[in-house]
Design a protein around this motif. Structure first.
Motif, PDB file in Angstrom:
ATOM      1  N   LEU A   9       0.806  -1.228   0.000  1.00 20.28           N
ATOM      2  CA  LEU A   9       0.000   0.000   0.000  1.00 20.28           C
ATOM      3  C   LEU A   9       0.839   1.278   0.000  1.00 20.28           C
ATOM      4  CD1 LEU A   9      -3.139  -0.727   2.207  1.00 20.28           C
ATOM      5  CD2 LEU A   9      -3.103   0.124  -0.129  1.00 20.28           C
ATOM      6  N   SER A  10       1.655   1.480   1.014  1.00 18.97           N
ATOM      7  CA  SER A  10       2.355   2.755   1.107  1.00 18.97           C
ATOM      8  C   SER A  10       3.550   2.650   2.042  1.00 18.97           C
ATOM      9  CB  SER A  10       1.405   3.842   1.622  1.00 18.97           C
ATOM     10  OG  SER A  10       2.067   5.069   1.773  1.00 18.97           O
ATOM     11  N   HIS A  11       4.565   3.437   1.785  1.00 22.62           N
ATOM     12  CA  HIS A  11       5.739   3.486   2.651  1.00 22.62           C
ATOM     13  C   HIS A  11       5.550   4.570   3.714  1.00 22.62           C
ATOM     14  CE1 HIS A  11       8.491   1.436  -0.560  1.00 22.62           C
ATOM     15  NE2 HIS A  11       7.639   0.608   0.013  1.00 22.62           N
ATOM     16  N   GLU A  12       4.591   4.351   4.567  1.00 20.19           N
ATOM     17  CA  GLU A  12       4.320   5.224   5.710  1.00 20.19           C
ATOM     18  C   GLU A  12       3.763   4.356   6.827  1.00 20.19           C
ATOM     19  OE1 GLU A  12       1.335   8.031   4.567  1.00 20.19           O
ATOM     20  OE2 GLU A  12      -0.164   6.490   4.130  1.00 20.19           O
ATOM     21  N   GLY A  13       3.542   4.929   7.983  1.00 24.87           N
ATOM     22  CA  GLY A  13       2.943   4.167   9.064  1.00 24.87           C
ATOM     23  C   GLY A  13       1.491   3.856   8.772  1.00 24.87           C
ATOM     24  N   ASN A  14       1.060   2.635   9.076  1.00 23.71           N
ATOM     25  CA  ASN A  14      -0.331   2.267   8.815  1.00 23.71           C
ATOM     26  C   ASN A  14      -1.267   2.928   9.825  1.00 23.71           C
ATOM     27  OD1 ASN A  14      -1.019   0.208  11.084  1.00 23.71           O
ATOM     28  ND2 ASN A  14       0.957  -0.513  10.298  1.00 23.71           N
ATOM     29  N   VAL A  15      -2.563   2.771   9.602  1.00 21.69           N
ATOM     30  CA  VAL A  15      -3.553   3.503  10.386  1.00 21.69           C
ATOM     31  C   VAL A  15      -3.574   3.077  11.848  1.00 21.69           C
ATOM     32  CG1 VAL A  15      -5.539   1.949  10.058  1.00 21.69           C
ATOM     33  CG2 VAL A  15      -5.897   4.434  10.225  1.00 21.69           C
ATOM     34  N   LEU A  16      -3.080   1.892  12.170  1.00 23.20           N
ATOM     35  CA  LEU A  16      -3.042   1.489  13.578  1.00 23.20           C
ATOM     36  C   LEU A  16      -2.048   2.336  14.364  1.00 23.20           C
ATOM     37  CD1 LEU A  16      -3.344  -2.414  13.436  1.00 23.20           C
ATOM     38  CD2 LEU A  16      -5.133  -0.675  13.619  1.00 23.20           C
ATOM     39  N   PHE A  17      -0.991   2.799  13.708  1.00 26.64           N
ATOM     40  CA  PHE A  17      -0.089   3.744  14.366  1.00 26.64           C
ATOM     41  C   PHE A  17      -0.800   5.077  14.601  1.00 26.64           C
ATOM     42  CE2 PHE A  17       3.339   1.023  12.535  1.00 26.64           C
ATOM     43  CZ  PHE A  17       4.004   0.756  13.731  1.00 26.64           C
ATOM     44  N   THR A  18      -1.622   5.499  13.651  1.00 22.86           N
ATOM     45  CA  THR A  18      -2.411   6.723  13.829  1.00 22.86           C
ATOM     46  C   THR A  18      -3.332   6.582  15.031  1.00 22.86           C
ATOM     47  OG1 THR A  18      -2.388   7.009  11.430  1.00 22.86           O
ATOM     48  CG2 THR A  18      -3.951   8.344  12.679  1.00 22.86           C
ATOM     49  N   LEU A  19      -3.992   5.430  15.131  1.00 19.91           N
ATOM     50  CA  LEU A  19      -4.885   5.199  16.271  1.00 19.91           C
ATOM     51  C   LEU A  19      -4.110   5.147  17.578  1.00 19.91           C
ATOM     52  CD1 LEU A  19      -7.246   2.482  14.723  1.00 19.91           C
ATOM     53  CD2 LEU A  19      -7.727   4.918  15.044  1.00 19.91           C
ATOM     54  N   LEU A  20      -2.916   4.575  17.555  1.00 22.02           N
ATOM     55  CA  LEU A  20      -2.093   4.513  18.761  1.00 22.02           C
ATOM     56  C   LEU A  20      -1.687   5.914  19.216  1.00 22.02           C
ATOM     57  CD1 LEU A  20      -0.628   2.727  20.825  1.00 22.02           C
ATOM     58  CD2 LEU A  20       1.312   2.625  19.242  1.00 22.02           C
ATOM     59  N   LEU A  21      -1.302   6.759  18.268  1.00 22.59           N
ATOM     60  CA  LEU A  21      -0.981   8.143  18.612  1.00 22.59           C
ATOM     61  C   LEU A  21      -2.216   8.878  19.128  1.00 22.59           C
ATOM     62  CD1 LEU A  21       1.334   9.012  15.584  1.00 22.59           C
ATOM     63  CD2 LEU A  21       2.034   8.848  17.985  1.00 22.59           C
ATOM     64  N   GLY A  22      -3.361   8.596  18.528  1.00 22.80           N
ATOM     65  CA  GLY A  22      -4.602   9.185  19.023  1.00 22.80           C
ATOM     66  C   GLY A  22      -4.918   8.732  20.435  1.00 22.80           C
ATOM     67  N   LEU A  23      -4.657   7.474  20.726  1.00 20.30           N
ATOM     68  CA  LEU A  23      -4.878   6.941  22.071  1.00 20.30           C
ATOM     69  C   LEU A  23      -3.973   7.649  23.076  1.00 20.30           C
ATOM     70  CD1 LEU A  23      -6.398   4.763  23.727  1.00 20.30           C
ATOM     71  CD2 LEU A  23      -4.454   3.246  23.293  1.00 20.30           C
ATOM     72  N   ALA A  24      -2.724   7.875  22.695  1.00 26.13           N
ATOM     73  CA  ALA A  24      -1.803   8.606  23.564  1.00 26.13           C
ATOM     74  C   ALA A  24      -2.307  10.020  23.824  1.00 26.13           C
ATOM     75  CB  ALA A  24      -0.409   8.643  22.932  1.00 26.13           C
ATOM     76  N   ALA A  25      -2.835  10.655  22.779  1.00 29.36           N
ATOM     77  CA  ALA A  25      -3.369  12.006  22.945  1.00 29.36           C
ATOM     78  C   ALA A  25      -4.552  12.022  23.917  1.00 29.36           C
ATOM     79  CB  ALA A  25      -3.790  12.570  21.588  1.00 29.36           C
ATOM     80  N   LEU A  26      -5.419  11.029  23.819  1.00 35.00           N
ATOM     81  CA  LEU A  26      -6.564  10.945  24.733  1.00 35.00           C
ATOM     82  C   LEU A  26      -6.106  10.792  26.174  1.00 35.00           C
ATOM     83  CD1 LEU A  26      -8.871   8.512  22.702  1.00 35.00           C
ATOM     84  CD2 LEU A  26      -9.111  10.996  22.918  1.00 35.00           C
ATOM     85  N   TYR A  27      -5.164   9.910  26.386  1.00 35.08           N
ATOM     86  CA  TYR A  27      -4.669   9.654  27.747  1.00 35.08           C
ATOM     87  C   TYR A  27      -4.026  10.914  28.325  1.00 35.08           C
ATOM     88  CZ  TYR A  27      -2.129   7.533  31.612  1.00 35.08           C
ATOM     89  OH  TYR A  27      -1.635   7.232  32.862  1.00 35.08           O
TER      90      TYR A  27
END
Length: 258
Positions: free
Chosen positions: A106-124
């Motif tokens: 698909l792409s040479h970048e972080g997949n969407v689960l990394f995006t969700l993980l960063l979002g989880l960190a932001a929530l915490y």
């Protein structure tokens, strides 16, 4: 894909005024919708050169529903998780596993689960950093890191908006306006100025898909539904691998998706 505990109230309506009879969609049903949209979206990108234009339009239009639903369920899961460390660890493990097929097909970048993980960190951090100035400084760093991942800075911003919006409907509608404005409007402008239909499928992704997530999320009834959380996590890397392998075997094309 994030999940949530077996019994809890509606994230958007903690008082439970969404209806005592709980008519609507459970988190399980929303995950099924997200899986269908995600599969069609990734298939559209991976098989893009080989698809009829009409198929591109339909698949990307449906695919646009995926991330708003995933972001909503992440916030829902965060609010009711009994073990934040396990929740984050589960996301990290599957993000790392998923990066292999994602990088290959698909792409040479972080997949969407990394995006969700960063979002989880932001929530915490939003809930645990008392100094607001310190939080927003850290959040800026998180947003910058998310620019290296699928959905870029939009994903983390949407996740935090779902958490902090004061009204039930605002928590659904306002975050979805972010991709509509930043992804859909530029494509609409390009389509109108160039009359090149190549922009249409990507415009439909935002205007039809993302917008379509709004009634789905507003119908969320606060229930978990069937507890098959590891299936949803495992499906993410598995379907990318299968789609990429299928394209390679069928067309001899091992290049990245569109």
């Amino acid at each position: 894909m994030p999940t949530s505990p077996a019994s809890h109230h509606n994230l958007s309506d903690p008082a439970g005024d969404c209806g005592a009879d709980r008519i609507g969609l459970s988190s399980f049903a929303l995950k099924i919708v997200a899986i269908v949209g995600m599969t069609l979206n990734h298939a559209a990108y991976i098989f893009y050169p080989y698809l009829p234009f009409e198929a591109q339009c339909v698949m990307l239009a449906v695919g646009g529903v995926t991330f708003p639903v995933m972001a909503f369920l992440l916030v829902e899961g965060y609010r009711y998780t009994s073990n934040m460390r396990k929740y984050a660890g589960r996301l990290l493990v599957f993000a790392l596993v998923s990066e292999v097929p994602y990088w290959l097909f698909l792409s040479h970048e972080g997949n969407v689960l990394f995006t969700l993980l960063l979002g989880l960190a932001a929530l915490y951090l939003y809930d645990h950093v008392e100094q607001r100035a310190a939080f927003w400084l850290i959040f800026t760093v998180i947003v910058a890191a998310s620019s290296l991942c699928d959905w870029g800075i939009l994903g983390v911003v949407m996740i935090l908006m779902i958490r902090i919006m004061p009204d039930r409907r605002q928590r659904v509608v306002y975050p979805v306006l972010v991709p509509i404005a930043s992804l859909g409007l530029p494509r609409l402008s390009a389509l109108m100025s160039s009359l090149d239909l190549v922009h249409l499928p990507f415009m439909l992704y935002a205007f039809v898909g993302c917008t379509g997530a709004i009634p789905l999320l507003l119908s969320y009834n606060g229930r978990r539904g069937r507890p098959l959380k590891y299936f949803f996590y495992a499906y993410y890397p598995a379907h990318i691998f299968v789609l990429g392998l299928a394209k390679g075997l069928m067309f001899g094309d091992w290049m990245l998706g569109f």
